[in-house]
Design a protein around this motif. Structure first.
Motif, PDB file in Angstrom:
ATOM      1  N   SER A 146       0.772  -1.204   0.002  1.00  0.00           N
ATOM      2  CA  SER A 146      -0.006   0.023   0.011  1.00  0.00           C
ATOM      3  C   SER A 146       1.020   1.494  -0.031  1.00  0.00           C
ATOM      4  N   MET A 147       2.230   1.077   0.280  1.00  0.00           N
ATOM      5  CA  MET A 147       3.183   2.321   0.289  1.00  0.00           C
ATOM      6  C   MET A 147       3.387   2.890  -1.192  1.00  0.00           C
ATOM      7  N   ASN A 148       3.371   4.290  -1.282  1.00  0.00           N
ATOM      8  CA  ASN A 148       3.647   4.636  -2.606  1.00  0.00           C
ATOM      9  C   ASN A 148       4.977   4.329  -3.184  1.00  0.00           C
ATOM     10  N   ILE A 149       5.987   3.888  -2.197  1.00  0.00           N
ATOM     11  CA  ILE A 149       7.425   3.786  -2.766  1.00  0.00           C
ATOM     12  C   ILE A 149       7.411   2.492  -3.165  1.00  0.00           C
ATOM     13  N   ALA A 156       6.289   0.629  -5.772  1.00  0.00           N
ATOM     14  CA  ALA A 156       6.479   0.799  -6.996  1.00  0.00           C
ATOM     15  C   ALA A 156       8.065   0.915  -7.649  1.00  0.00           C
ATOM     16  N   SER A 157       8.377   1.994  -6.984  1.00  0.00           N
ATOM     17  CA  SER A 157       9.528   2.722  -7.235  1.00  0.00           C
ATOM     18  C   SER A 157      10.624   1.632  -6.921  1.00  0.00           C
ATOM     19  N   ILE A 158      10.657   1.194  -5.728  1.00  0.00           N
ATOM     20  CA  ILE A 158      11.638   0.136  -5.334  1.00  0.00           C
ATOM     21  C   ILE A 158      11.756  -0.933  -6.362  1.00  0.00           C
ATOM     22  N   LEU A 159      10.568  -1.536  -6.738  1.00  0.00           N
ATOM     23  CA  LEU A 159      10.378  -2.585  -7.616  1.00  0.00           C
ATOM     24  C   LEU A 159      11.023  -2.225  -9.108  1.00  0.00           C
ATOM     25  N   LEU A 160      10.873  -0.851  -9.317  1.00  0.00           N
ATOM     26  CA  LEU A 160      11.531  -0.425 -10.560  1.00  0.00           C
ATOM     27  C   LEU A 160      12.868  -0.497 -10.503  1.00  0.00           C
ATOM     28  N   PHE A 161      13.423   0.278  -9.558  1.00  0.00           N
ATOM     29  CA  PHE A 161      14.838   0.171  -9.602  1.00  0.00           C
ATOM     30  C   PHE A 161      15.285  -1.204  -9.324  1.00  0.00           C
ATOM     31  N   LEU A 162      14.923  -1.922  -8.610  1.00  0.00           N
ATOM     32  CA  LEU A 162      15.523  -3.373  -8.400  1.00  0.00           C
ATOM     33  C   LEU A 162      15.453  -4.046  -9.607  1.00  0.00           C
ATOM     34  N   ALA A 163      14.217  -3.930 -10.499  1.00  0.00           N
ATOM     35  CA  ALA A 163      14.328  -4.588 -11.865  1.00  0.00           C
ATOM     36  C   ALA A 163      15.333  -4.125 -12.955  1.00  0.00           C
ATOM     37  N   SER A 195       8.713   9.466  -5.980  1.00  0.00           N
ATOM     38  CA  SER A 195       8.178   8.639  -4.950  1.00  0.00           C
ATOM     39  C   SER A 195       8.976   8.281  -3.917  1.00  0.00           C
ATOM     40  N   LEU A 196      10.205   7.976  -4.033  1.00  0.00           N
ATOM     41  CA  LEU A 196      11.230   7.413  -3.034  1.00  0.00           C
ATOM     42  C   LEU A 196      11.256   8.415  -2.275  1.00  0.00           C
ATOM     43  N   LEU A 197      11.101   9.903  -2.561  1.00  0.00           N
ATOM     44  CA  LEU A 197      11.574  10.881  -1.681  1.00  0.00           C
ATOM     45  C   LEU A 197      10.303  11.324  -0.786  1.00  0.00           C
ATOM     46  N   GLY A 198       9.129  10.709  -1.241  1.00  0.00           N
ATOM     47  CA  GLY A 198       7.792  10.673  -0.246  1.00  0.00           C
ATOM     48  C   GLY A 198       7.284  12.165  -0.177  1.00  0.00           C
ATOM     49  N   ASN A 199       7.027  12.397   1.113  1.00  0.00           N
ATOM     50  CA  ASN A 199       6.360  13.764   1.546  1.00  0.00           C
ATOM     51  C   ASN A 199       7.420  14.694   1.449  1.00  0.00           C
ATOM     52  N   ARG A 200       8.795  14.548   1.289  1.00  0.00           N
ATOM     53  CA  ARG A 200       9.953  15.362   1.443  1.00  0.00           C
ATOM     54  C   ARG A 200       9.567  16.464   0.195  1.00  0.00           C
ATOM     55  N   VAL A 201       9.139  15.809  -0.900  1.00  0.00           N
ATOM     56  CA  VAL A 201       8.955  16.810  -2.301  1.00  0.00           C
ATOM     57  C   VAL A 201       7.427  17.255  -2.292  1.00  0.00           C
ATOM     58  N   PRO A 202       7.396  18.662  -2.226  1.00  0.00           N
ATOM     59  CA  PRO A 202       5.949  19.251  -2.255  1.00  0.00           C
ATOM     60  C   PRO A 202       5.278  18.800  -3.699  1.00  0.00           C
ATOM     61  N   LEU A 203       3.940  18.713  -3.485  1.00  0.00           N
ATOM     62  CA  LEU A 203       3.052  18.187  -4.385  1.00  0.00           C
ATOM     63  C   LEU A 203       3.249  19.013  -5.739  1.00  0.00           C
ATOM     64  N   SER A 204       3.229  20.400  -5.565  1.00  0.00           N
ATOM     65  CA  SER A 204       3.433  21.247  -6.795  1.00  0.00           C
ATOM     66  C   SER A 204       4.825  20.898  -7.896  1.00  0.00           C
ATOM     67  N   LEU A 205       6.004  20.487  -7.117  1.00  0.00           N
ATOM     68  CA  LEU A 205       7.140  20.092  -7.740  1.00  0.00           C
ATOM     69  C   LEU A 205       6.642  18.743  -8.314  1.00  0.00           C
ATOM     70  N   LYS A 206       6.262  17.701  -7.714  1.00  0.00           N
ATOM     71  CA  LYS A 206       5.900  16.505  -8.415  1.00  0.00           C
ATOM     72  C   LYS A 206       5.060  16.689  -9.445  1.00  0.00           C
ATOM     73  N   ILE A 207       4.024  17.531  -9.685  1.00  0.00           N
ATOM     74  CA  ILE A 207       3.274  17.963 -10.824  1.00  0.00           C
ATOM     75  C   ILE A 207       3.881  18.529 -11.928  1.00  0.00           C
TER      76      ILE A 207
END
Length: 218
Positions: A12-15, A17-24, A150-162
């Motif tokens: 259920s964690m947002n990270i 998919a990111s972890i799986l992506l980098f592992l792959a 996604s790995l940076l999580g809430n440390r990245v502002p939503l506006s920057l993600k967009i």
């Protein structure tokens, strides 16, 4: 039960998919440069079959799709659909809903395409060996860009993600257009016509209130 609960929480964690992506990606790089690389390449070249009578659904132009083509032309379609829906939502009601807001990632994406091209031309001038590869450094990899965010999580502002998502999407589209216009050997007008008709059809379906993602994916 504890293991199942842990796996459910992890999924259920947002990270995740990111972890799986980098592992792959790391695994693929290691395997491709190891002694089992021929097996890896054979897997990517393996033909896929999903038969209905004598017709293979996983085919294109009369040729069966290979695994690598299924990934690039099939699974990536789902990815771009989901990314496109997020961008559309932001364009309509979110962080990119005005021209002033949407102009910045567009300008940044143009710079993100031009600067790598200039650097590439300085290293490999047109006409030299490798000079035809200008389109290679143009496109930003959307999947990895979003994965890092996604790995940076809430440390990245939503506006920057967009902003970075929109930047990566425009950058990718620019790279695709350059490849299509300058690197294609011919134009399939029949496919362009079908795509245009489908676009018009889906546009009016959306206007009539259809919102089912599975429908638009199909």
């Amino acid at each position: 039960m504890t293991i199942l609960r842990t796996m459910r929480n992890f999924s259920s964690m947002n990270i995740t998919a990111s972890i799986l992506l980098f592992l792959a990606a790391i695994s693929a790089a290691v395997i491709a440069n190891s002694s089992v690389a021929p097996v890896y390449q054979a897997f990517l070249s393996h033909e896929l079959h999903l038969q209905i009578g004598s017709f293979n659904l996983l085919s294109h132009g009369g040729e069966n799709l290979r695994m690598i083509e299924f990934i690039n032309d099939g699974l990536m379609t789902i990815f771009f659909l989901l990314v496109g829906l997020e961008i559309k939502r932001e364009l309509l009601v979110g962080e990119l809903s005005s021209f002033r807001k949407a102009a910045l990632p567009f300008i940044a994406a143009c710079g993100g395409m031009l600067v790598p091209i200039i650097i590439y031309m300085l290293i490999c001038p047109p006409g030299s060996v490798g000079g035809q590869g200008l389109a290679i450094p143009m496109a930003t990899d959307i999947a990895f860009s979003l994965g890092v965010l996604s790995l940076l999580g809430n440390r990245v502002p939503l506006s920057l993600k967009i902003f970075l998502t929109a930047f990566a999407v425009v950058d990718d589209i620019g790279g695709i257009l350059v490849i299509a216009i300058f690197y294609s050997s011919h134009v399939s007008y029949g496919y362009l016509l079908v795509a245009a008709l489908l676009y018009v059809f889906l546009y009016f379906i959306g206007k009539w209130g259809a919102t089912n993602k599975i429908f638009f994916l199909v």
